[in-house]
Design a protein around this motif. Sequence first.
Motif, mmCIF file in Angstrom:
data_model
loop_
_atom_site.group_PDB
_atom_site.id
_atom_site.type_symbol
_atom_site.label_atom_id
_atom_site.label_comp_id
_atom_site.label_asym_id
_atom_site.label_seq_id
_atom_site.Cartn_x
_atom_site.Cartn_y
_atom_site.Cartn_z
ATOM 1 N N GLY A 1 0.831 -1.351 -0.378
ATOM 2 C CA GLY A 1 -0.006 -0.125 -0.219
ATOM 3 C C GLY A 1 1.031 1.607 0.034
ATOM 4 O O GLY A 1 0.467 1.872 0.311
ATOM 5 N N SER A 2 2.122 1.405 -0.424
ATOM 6 C CA SER A 2 3.185 2.315 -0.064
ATOM 7 C C SER A 2 2.753 2.519 -1.363
ATOM 8 O O SER A 2 4.167 2.357 -2.232
ATOM 9 C CB SER A 2 4.566 1.953 0.825
ATOM 10 O OG SER A 2 4.510 1.787 1.150
ATOM 11 N N PHE A 3 2.164 3.143 -2.289
ATOM 12 C CA PHE A 3 1.689 3.967 -3.582
ATOM 13 C C PHE A 3 3.054 4.678 -3.826
ATOM 14 O O PHE A 3 3.433 4.495 -5.195
ATOM 15 C CB PHE A 3 0.622 3.983 -3.507
ATOM 16 C CG PHE A 3 -0.659 3.817 -4.133
ATOM 17 C CD1 PHE A 3 -0.685 2.257 -4.035
ATOM 18 C CD2 PHE A 3 -1.877 3.564 -3.664
ATOM 19 C CE1 PHE A 3 -0.975 0.901 -3.626
ATOM 20 C CE2 PHE A 3 -3.480 2.778 -3.596
ATOM 21 C CZ PHE A 3 -2.303 1.008 -3.652
ATOM 22 N N GLY A 4 3.462 5.983 -3.130
ATOM 23 C CA GLY A 4 4.322 7.240 -3.573
ATOM 24 C C GLY A 4 5.493 6.328 -3.951
ATOM 25 O O GLY A 4 6.078 6.282 -4.331
ATOM 26 N N GLN A 5 5.717 5.128 -2.975
ATOM 27 C CA GLN A 5 6.913 4.318 -2.884
ATOM 28 C C GLN A 5 7.499 3.661 -4.102
ATOM 29 O O GLN A 5 8.593 3.780 -4.868
ATOM 30 C CB GLN A 5 7.623 3.818 -1.722
ATOM 31 C CG GLN A 5 7.817 4.784 -0.629
ATOM 32 C CD GLN A 5 9.398 4.521 -0.368
ATOM 33 O OE1 GLN A 5 10.090 5.374 -2.157
ATOM 34 N NE2 GLN A 5 10.150 4.132 0.218
#
Length: 457
Positions: free
Chosen positions: A346-350
């Motif tokens: 769920g770490s979309f930015g990364q």
Amino acid sequence: MKKTFILTLSLLLAGSGLMKAQNNAECVTKAALAYDDAKAKRYEQAYKPLMEVKEKCPTYSLATFQYLDRVLKFKMETAEGAQKDALIEEMIQLMNDRLKYFPNKTSKGDVQGDIAMLKFENGIGTKEEQYAAFDAAFKADRANFKSPKALYAYFSLLVDLQDEGKKSLEDVFANYDEVISKLEEEENALAQNLSPLLEKQDAGTALTSKEQTLVKNSEINLNAYSQVKGSINAKLGQRADCDNLIPLYNKDFEAKKSDVSWLKNASERLSVKDCTEDPIFFKLSEALHKAEPSAKSALYLGQLADAKGNGAQALKYYNESAELETNASDKSRVYMKIADNYKKKGSFGQARTYYNKALAAKPSAGRAYLQIANMIAQSANNCGENAFDKRAVYWLAADYAARAGRVDPSLSGVAGESVRAYKGRAPQKADIFQAGKEGQSIRIGCWIGETVRVPSL
């Protein structure tokens, strides 16, 4: 006596020069008429004089060879039997002569590849001889061996020879690696030229006629390479399945466990085919990392950690692998794995950061665009200030999905479906009219941080 000899020699030389001048004058006249006939597609009329110009004045003009190429191809279309065989021999001689007399204006790889293809398409020689012709062309001038049809024929012949017991499975794998690598190099070069033009289009800037032609040609060629890759993988078929690879490498491991080259190739194929759960993959990876720590060995250890559910350890190895990797396609593949791991958490930015790194390494990595589109769509309810802006996020997702299909035509089907689905969730004409936002730019917040333009009604 001496004076007589000198006089005779002078007359001979003068006569020779005169004959040469006469031949040149004759070639100029004959060539001019023949070129006009060839331009007008009067190929039968052009054939004989062009052949005479080639024989008498081979260095007169490259145009002689270019027009003869058209003429012979035309004649071969309707020829049969012995007549066609003779024309094929003339064509092969023509290509070899062009390389001989105009080496600076002729690609050795193109010529040898075209000759090999001519033999292949017309059944000239045995399969071994045809394969040898492609192999020689590829190795002589790899940079210019670009024809999708020739690359497929090169691989296809080797697979046929392996089926007949004349080549080994290892030979097939080695050839597959070379051909796929070449195809991906060409795809990357095309996508690298195409990407900034697509971004320009997406920003609403009109392309010049030259840029439009470049986009069209790039997409045609990308589609051709994509189709060939699919055909090559189909031809390879079950030969590269885990059921064949695992027994092969188990059988050879003890004898070759100190052979770094063999360890690299074996690990690479098991990795690509996701045959990573069998103990042989662990044995190969450990032996390779011990013998020669590298980008590849770090990648395999990352995959092993992934298989065991150790995500943190896997990311550590993947990042190490990406930093060490020099091959663009392989670097992109590692970055995709890292991005996929972040996306799952769920770490979309990364995840987007690493998908963009994958695209920087390999501009034709269309799956990265699809994954970014998917993450943007998943974030629609969280990244807008009001109901309209939240749904506007889907336009941005659609833009990314469309780009995926254009840089990688093999994804055009799924990309098209995604575009239609995202646009279906975005505000429709009535919504745009009611909100009064036609043509406006909307800034999308949260991790996305991009601007999307509302379509015109």
